[in-house]
Design a protein around this motif. Structure first.
Motif, PDB file in Angstrom:
ATOM      1  N   GLY A 184      -7.706   7.172   1.284  1.00  0.00           N
ATOM      2  CA  GLY A 184      -8.357   7.847   0.168  1.00  0.00           C
ATOM      3  C   GLY A 184      -9.315   6.943  -0.578  1.00  0.00           C
ATOM      4  O   GLY A 184     -10.208   7.399  -1.269  1.00  0.00           O
ATOM      5  N   TYR A 185      -9.119   5.655  -0.503  1.00  0.00           N
ATOM      6  CA  TYR A 185     -10.057   4.669  -1.019  1.00  0.00           C
ATOM      7  C   TYR A 185     -10.158   3.582   0.037  1.00  0.00           C
ATOM      8  O   TYR A 185      -9.461   3.635   1.056  1.00  0.00           O
ATOM      9  N   GLU A 186     -11.031   2.622  -0.149  1.00  0.00           N
ATOM     10  CA  GLU A 186     -11.236   1.620   0.890  1.00  0.00           C
ATOM     11  C   GLU A 186      -9.978   0.772   1.056  1.00  0.00           C
ATOM     12  O   GLU A 186      -9.611  -0.009   0.178  1.00  0.00           O
ATOM     13  N   ARG A 187      -9.325   0.933   2.178  1.00  0.00           N
ATOM     14  CA  ARG A 187      -8.102   0.194   2.485  1.00  0.00           C
ATOM     15  C   ARG A 187      -8.506  -1.124   3.141  1.00  0.00           C
ATOM     16  O   ARG A 187      -8.605  -1.234   4.359  1.00  0.00           O
ATOM     17  N   VAL A 188      -8.729  -2.129   2.306  1.00  0.00           N
ATOM     18  CA  VAL A 188      -9.306  -3.368   2.822  1.00  0.00           C
ATOM     19  C   VAL A 188      -8.372  -4.092   3.781  1.00  0.00           C
ATOM     20  O   VAL A 188      -8.833  -4.760   4.713  1.00  0.00           O
ATOM     21  N   SER A 189      -7.066  -3.974   3.597  1.00  0.00           N
ATOM     22  CA  SER A 189      -6.154  -4.696   4.491  1.00  0.00           C
ATOM     23  C   SER A 189      -6.296  -4.194   5.919  1.00  0.00           C
ATOM     24  O   SER A 189      -6.446  -4.984   6.863  1.00  0.00           O
ATOM     25  N   ALA A 190      -6.259  -2.869   6.110  1.00  0.00           N
ATOM     26  CA  ALA A 190      -6.408  -2.304   7.446  1.00  0.00           C
ATOM     27  C   ALA A 190      -7.827  -2.521   7.977  1.00  0.00           C
ATOM     28  O   ALA A 190      -8.025  -2.905   9.140  1.00  0.00           O
ATOM     29  N   LYS A 191      -8.810  -2.282   7.129  1.00  0.00           N
ATOM     30  CA  LYS A 191     -10.208  -2.410   7.532  1.00  0.00           C
ATOM     31  C   LYS A 191     -10.523  -3.836   7.977  1.00  0.00           C
ATOM     32  O   LYS A 191     -11.096  -4.060   9.057  1.00  0.00           O
ATOM     33  N   TRP A 192     -10.155  -4.804   7.184  1.00  0.00           N
ATOM     34  CA  TRP A 192     -10.458  -6.199   7.505  1.00  0.00           C
ATOM     35  C   TRP A 192      -9.677  -6.683   8.721  1.00  0.00           C
ATOM     36  O   TRP A 192     -10.199  -7.458   9.527  1.00  0.00           O
ATOM     37  N   ALA A 193      -8.430  -6.230   8.846  1.00  0.00           N
ATOM     38  CA  ALA A 193      -7.628  -6.648   9.998  1.00  0.00           C
ATOM     39  C   ALA A 193      -8.249  -6.138  11.295  1.00  0.00           C
ATOM     40  O   ALA A 193      -8.360  -6.889  12.287  1.00  0.00           O
ATOM     41  N   ILE A 194      -8.690  -4.884  11.302  1.00  0.00           N
ATOM     42  CA  ILE A 194      -9.322  -4.317  12.496  1.00  0.00           C
ATOM     43  C   ILE A 194     -10.643  -5.021  12.782  1.00  0.00           C
ATOM     44  O   ILE A 194     -10.950  -5.372  13.936  1.00  0.00           O
ATOM     45  N   GLU A 195     -11.440  -5.251  11.740  1.00  0.00           N
ATOM     46  CA  GLU A 195     -12.721  -5.942  11.925  1.00  0.00           C
ATOM     47  C   GLU A 195     -12.538  -7.364  12.450  1.00  0.00           C
ATOM     48  O   GLU A 195     -13.429  -7.910  13.112  1.00  0.00           O
ATOM     49  N   SER A 196     -11.377  -7.957  12.170  1.00  0.00           N
ATOM     50  CA  SER A 196     -11.103  -9.320  12.639  1.00  0.00           C
ATOM     51  C   SER A 196     -10.483  -9.339  14.024  1.00  0.00           C
ATOM     52  O   SER A 196     -10.120 -10.409  14.531  1.00  0.00           O
ATOM     53  N   GLY A 197     -10.340  -8.164  14.644  1.00  0.00           N
ATOM     54  CA  GLY A 197      -9.882  -8.098  16.026  1.00  0.00           C
ATOM     55  C   GLY A 197      -8.399  -7.857  16.215  1.00  0.00           C
ATOM     56  O   GLY A 197      -7.899  -7.959  17.345  1.00  0.00           O
ATOM     57  N   PHE A 198      -7.677  -7.503  15.162  1.00  0.00           N
ATOM     58  CA  PHE A 198      -6.237  -7.278  15.276  1.00  0.00           C
ATOM     59  C   PHE A 198      -5.944  -5.800  15.562  1.00  0.00           C
ATOM     60  O   PHE A 198      -6.691  -4.916  15.155  1.00  0.00           O
ATOM     61  N   ASP A 199      -4.864  -5.568  16.272  1.00  0.00           N
ATOM     62  CA  ASP A 199      -4.436  -4.219  16.623  1.00  0.00           C
ATOM     63  C   ASP A 199      -3.528  -3.703  15.521  1.00  0.00           C
ATOM     64  O   ASP A 199      -2.383  -4.145  15.385  1.00  0.00           O
ATOM     65  N   VAL A 200      -4.015  -2.754  14.733  1.00  0.00           N
ATOM     66  CA  VAL A 200      -3.283  -2.234  13.580  1.00  0.00           C
ATOM     67  C   VAL A 200      -2.875  -0.792  13.856  1.00  0.00           C
ATOM     68  O   VAL A 200      -3.721   0.046  14.171  1.00  0.00           O
ATOM     69  N   ALA A 201      -1.587  -0.494  13.732  1.00  0.00           N
ATOM     70  CA  ALA A 201      -1.095   0.870  13.852  1.00  0.00           C
ATOM     71  C   ALA A 201      -1.294   1.578  12.518  1.00  0.00           C
ATOM     72  O   ALA A 201      -0.721   1.169  11.498  1.00  0.00           O
TER      73      ALA A 201
END
Length: 317
Positions: A184-201
């Motif tokens: 609903g708002y910018e979820r920086v933890s998930a966004k940054w983790a994915i952008e850094s190449g991590f596999d986030v469920a």
């Protein structure tokens, strides 16, 4: 949580002595009764259970009718102020406002986004506080601001329900990195983790269009099953909405994850540090998050040690 509620009820008696041991408590929940997946609804039900565990009777009421037939018989009314403001009746009952979000969270935009709900004409942030005998605040920083207005306050953080959130490992729902919540708002933890190449469920309605589909795992996790996901993930991510972070409100997700024995990495908040010390690693930017993820994925013993310490802190709160 029980100690906090006992403190509340003691303070209530200062305004209105109760002759019987069981108090009739009206609980105004910032949700419709059928919004069972809504965070405000779940928080309200957990609050209800906590008060009932103390031996008191709770009468919940919801957005469509905060004053149902019989509600005038309660001794104390607790108003759970999420994004919904209230206009309590002018009577002699003890009234408590629980600010688990900042007052400013209630605004026209949020009202207009809800079908059938409009901002009432009487509403203003400046006047709402004066209708209550006690203001309970889930942020010590925000509590000090309220006290400047001359209102009595008590600090009651957001909380968890240990009947639902406890350690139960389940390999079938285990992930390396887990994030639960709608975008609903910018979820920086998930966004940054994915952008850094991590596999986030990712679990939460809306991620289908906000992130590559390979990361999306489901719209919703039943709240009674959620503890298994938290306990079974190697790392659970948390980030905090800007209005809550600026006002010092710690999300109940922090307490839910730690009660479940999960290992949490969160965006930086000094209030989390005050509760948990260094048991919860925190990040201030994308680079710091990437380093924490890389390090703790490679060091399971340290993860487990910190998760055990987090649970001990939760038991003290």
């Amino acid at each position: 949580m029980k100690r906090q509620l006992a403190t509340w009820l003691f303070l209530f008696s200062l305004w209105q002595p109760i002759n019987s041991s069981a108090v009739e408590v009206g609980l105004k929940i910032s949700s419709a009764e059928n919004w069972t997946a809504w965070g405000d609804y779940i928080l309200g039900q957990d609050f209800k259970s906590g008060i009932e565990a103390l031996g008191h009777n709770v009468h919940p009421a919801y957005i469509d009718n905060f004053y149902p037939l019989g509600s005038e018989q309660t001794d104390i009314d607790i108003y759970m102020h999420g994004f919904v403001p209230f206009n309590p009746p002018k009577d002699d009952k003890v009234k408590v406002l629980y600010l688990y979000y900042p007052l400013e969270t209630a605004n026209t935009k949020k009202f207009n986004n809800l079908e059938g709900i409009k901002e009432p004409e009487w509403y203003s942030l400046e006047t709402e506080l004066w209708d209550y005998d006690l203001i309970a605040v889930a942020s010590p920083v925000y509590q000090k601001e309220i006290e400047k207005l001359g209102k009595p306050t008590v600090f009651v953080p957001q909380f968890t329900n240990t009947e639902k959130f406890f350690y139960e490992y389940d390999a079938s729902v285990a992930h390396d990195i887990l994030f639960v919540g709608r975008p609903g708002y910018e979820r920086v933890s998930a966004k940054w983790a994915i952008e850094s190449g991590f596999d986030v469920a990712l679990y939460g309605d809306g991620w289908q269009t906000k992130a590559p589909l390979k990361y999306f795992k489901g719209n919703y996790i039943n709240n009674h099953e959620l503890h298994k996901y938290y306990a079974s993930a190697k790392i659970v991510l948390n980030d905090t909405r800007n209005d809550m972070k600026e006002a010092g409100f710690v999300s109940n997700r922090v307490f839910d994850v730690t009660a479940s024995g999960g290992f949490l990495i969160s965006d930086y908040m000094p209030e989390i540090e005050q509760f948990y010390g260094d048991s919860i690693p925190m990040f201030k930017n994308k680079e710091e998050l990437a380093k924490l993820l890389q390090y703790y994925l490679a060091h399971p013993e340290e993860r487990q040690q910190k998760a055990r310490r987090e649970r001990l802190v939760k038991k003290v709160l």
